[in-house]
Design an enzyme around this catalytic site. Sequence first.
Site, short mmCIF file in Angstrom:
data_model
loop_
_atom_site.label_atom_id
_atom_site.label_comp_id
_atom_site.label_asym_id
_atom_site.label_seq_id
_atom_site.Cartn_x
_atom_site.Cartn_y
_atom_site.Cartn_z
CD GLU A 122 -2.32 -1.23 2.89
OE1 GLU A 122 -2.18 -0.27 3.65
OE2 GLU A 122 -2.86 -2.29 3.21
CE LYS A 124 5.43 4.99 6.94
NZ LYS A 124 5.24 6.35 7.41
CG ASP A 126 4.42 12.20 4.92
OD1 ASP A 126 4.40 11.77 6.08
OD2 ASP A 126 5.29 12.97 4.50
CE1 TYR A 234 -3.28 2.59 8.68
CE2 TYR A 234 -3.13 4.46 7.19
CZ TYR A 234 -2.91 3.89 8.43
OH TYR A 234 -2.33 4.64 9.41
CE LYS A 330 9.59 6.74 6.37
NZ LYS A 330 10.05 7.32 7.40
CB CYS A 424 17.27 44.56 -15.31
SG CYS A 424 17.90 43.15 -16.22
CB CYS A 427 19.80 45.48 -19.49
SG CYS A 427 18.10 45.72 -18.94
CB CYS A 442 14.01 43.36 -17.21
SG CYS A 442 14.94 44.23 -18.49
CB CYS A 448 17.30 42.76 -21.37
SG CYS A 448 17.81 42.08 -19.78
P1 AMP Z 1 5.97 5.98 11.28
O1 AMP Z 1 5.33 7.29 10.94
O2 AMP Z 1 7.36 5.87 10.77
O3 AMP Z 1 5.82 5.67 12.76
O4 AMP Z 1 5.16 4.87 10.49
C1 AMP Z 1 3.93 4.38 10.93
C2 AMP Z 1 2.81 5.22 10.42
O5 AMP Z 1 2.67 5.12 9.02
C3 AMP Z 1 1.47 4.82 10.90
O6 AMP Z 1 1.20 5.26 12.19
C4 AMP Z 1 0.55 5.47 9.91
O7 AMP Z 1 0.27 6.78 10.35
C5 AMP Z 1 1.40 5.61 8.67
N1 AMP Z 1 0.86 4.94 7.48
C6 AMP Z 1 0.71 5.55 6.28
N2 AMP Z 1 0.19 4.74 5.37
C7 AMP Z 1 -0.02 3.55 5.97
C8 AMP Z 1 -0.57 2.31 5.54
N3 AMP Z 1 -0.96 2.13 4.26
N4 AMP Z 1 -0.65 1.32 6.45
C9 AMP Z 1 -0.23 1.53 7.72
N5 AMP Z 1 0.28 2.67 8.19
C10 AMP Z 1 0.40 3.68 7.33
ZN ZN Z 2 17.20 43.66 -18.35
#
Ligand code: AMP
Ligand code: ZN
Length: 690
Positions: A122, A124, A126, A234, A330, A424, A427, A442, A448
């Site tokens: 899946e 990950k 952010d 998820y 990662k 500028c 020029c 400019c 120029c």
């Molecule tokens: P970390 O932030 O390094 O502690 O990694 C764990 C965190 O990844 C979890 O607490 C989730 O917030 C996040 N995460 C993001 N996508 C997923 C996913 N597909 N499955 C599980 N955790 C996920």
């Molecule tokens: Zn110029």
Amino acid sequence: MDLFSHSDDKQKAETRILELRVQIEHHNKRYHEDESPEISDTEYDMLFAELQKLEQEYPEYKAAESPTQKVGAQVKEGFKTAEHQLPMLSLGNAFSREDMEEFIQRIQRYLNMSDFPELVAEHKIDGLSCALHYQNGVLVKALTRGDGKIGEDITENVKTIHNVPQKLKGDTLPEFVEVRGEIHMYREDFDAFNAKQAKAGKKVFANPRNAAAGSVRQLNPEVTAERPLSFFGYAFGVKDESLSHLKNHSEELEIIKDFGFRLPESVKVLKNLDDLFKNYEQILKNRKAGDYLGQKAYAIDGVVYKVNDLTLQKRLGFVARAPRWAIAHKFPSEQATTRLNAIDIQIGRTGVATPVARLEPVNVSGVVVSNATLHNEDYINERDIRIGDTVFVERAGDVIPKVVSVVPQMRLDHTQKFVFPKHCPSCQSPLVRLEGEAAYRCENHFACPAQLEESLVHFVSKQAFDIDGVGEKQIKLFLELGFIKNPADIFTLLNYKEKLENLEGFGEKSVQKMLQSIEESKHISLPRFIISLGIPLIGAQLAEDLSAFYLSLDNLIDAMADDVKKQELLNQDAFGQKILDSLCAYFTQEQNLQIIKALQNAGVVIEAYEPPQIEDNIFNGKTIVLTGTLVTMKRDEAKNMLKSKGAKVSGSVSSKTDFVIAGESAGSKLKKAEELGIAILTEEEFKKLL
Ligand code: AMP
Ligand code: ZN
């Protein structure tokens, strides 16, 4: 001696371990509690990995209070808290193929099996993780991960997130189920939100994760409600008997989807390492291209792998802070922190002055970055970016690196505010900032030096003079050798025929071909000629529209010095004030008019404008005004259709108007048309005539 150095090493290791723990705790607080990190994720991961390794080498220093043994963060003051019945853990990290292979082998050893354990991959995401409790299908509680055991109660805040179901879908719903997932912000939502924050002088977030976390951990849910948050499901946490028949994680995901949750894109079941790495590379590539399978883009920082078989998951269990049955591979971080040493101004092809940050060189996802864009004056001021600051730099997608924000905690005393230069750098002519525009320019164009090379490259390009055999490389060279100093000189290159033939990479034949192409290009259509001038804001479509309106360059130039005629242009729908300003600025500057003369003296002939051939139809040559809301098409679509039929679309009704097309709730224009006795078409009638 040996013994001595050994204990010496050991002492060093102990000091470093303690140092790292303090540092990591500090960054944990910044990241999890303040949503205001001082270092990039990669920098953090490196500290963390170093600590893990040292603790492994020197197990005597392992300690329960080490950040390697704990999850996340403390709860924020002011929030109610609640316990997680099933701990919410972190994930182990992999940074290489080897790490991934090791992860598989560890599982095989632990389970004493030799087959590849089926895995689900899946994105990950952010963002920040959240546990949602549903009682008989109704959302009753939402908790942050917190320290894994105790989370913050953010129920009221989460209720404001548009795609978190308040009620689960389905006929037979479990008495109790916990759905876990990620609260996040789509990239475009984040950009818009950050821009709004910056404008209002409020906190600018370094990335979507921080923005999501900062938005959801608000004591006032009304604030959260205004933030563009989204949710991906998820996994299940606690679930009751009614779901105990599920055998695989992938089945769980299906159910979560059926409950009404959005899942991350591209969930894949993998049966071998080859597929695993292929899938990883594909996701990484898509991320680089900013493409997430056509979906709205969201920030991902890796791929998560989970053992699919739930029985095996159970057998594998947990180590201190992470499950043994899952791992996160990662991606290299797109961000890094570094010092901003200076700000320079770069002049682009159309004269736009872009501030560029000169940075202490820093590695961002494998590339050393020493320059990054700061966009414009407002961008710098809104973020209070100063020379000497420590800043976040980002390389997202294939775009130029940019400075995202400062690290306010790292500001030193002697930082310097940046004052946008008045002239500028190339020029020395004054830089102008037009009303309503973010950029300084400019206005000197071909005169120029900074704009000359790029202006010439544009001048000979396909959409303009379309000269074969002359491109960026040749323009550079001809400028260096002094063969050309302005665009008109291109048409006298014949004078350098012999010298050209003796240049490296230019045979007699290729020079012949080039000169011939130059000769042929001298007869040019009006739209192409307008494009070739590189007037700010004037691209191919507007050049065509202008040509159709004025029919000759002289008419266009004359109109720009005549207030009545300028107003006529504004009355056309295609042209706004900004475009008019840009045209005026260009055609009233003496240097630019001289260049045009010089081109004509060098033999350039602008052909009389010939409108594209149009079959006879009722709209051809007519002036038409659109008003009200059209139901079956967008106004732009209607406009383009009319244009392709040879009509002129105008913005206001006058005695010259032939038809008015009136959509729903049409107002004053319709009234005026009735007064003037102009033919009025309904949307229906209009479509029939089309
Ligand atoms: P970390 O932030 O390094 O502690 O990694 C764990 C965190 O990844 C979890 O607490 C989730 O917030 C996040 N995460 C993001 N996508 C997923 C996913 N597909 N499955 C599980 N955790 C996920
Ligand atoms: Zn110029």
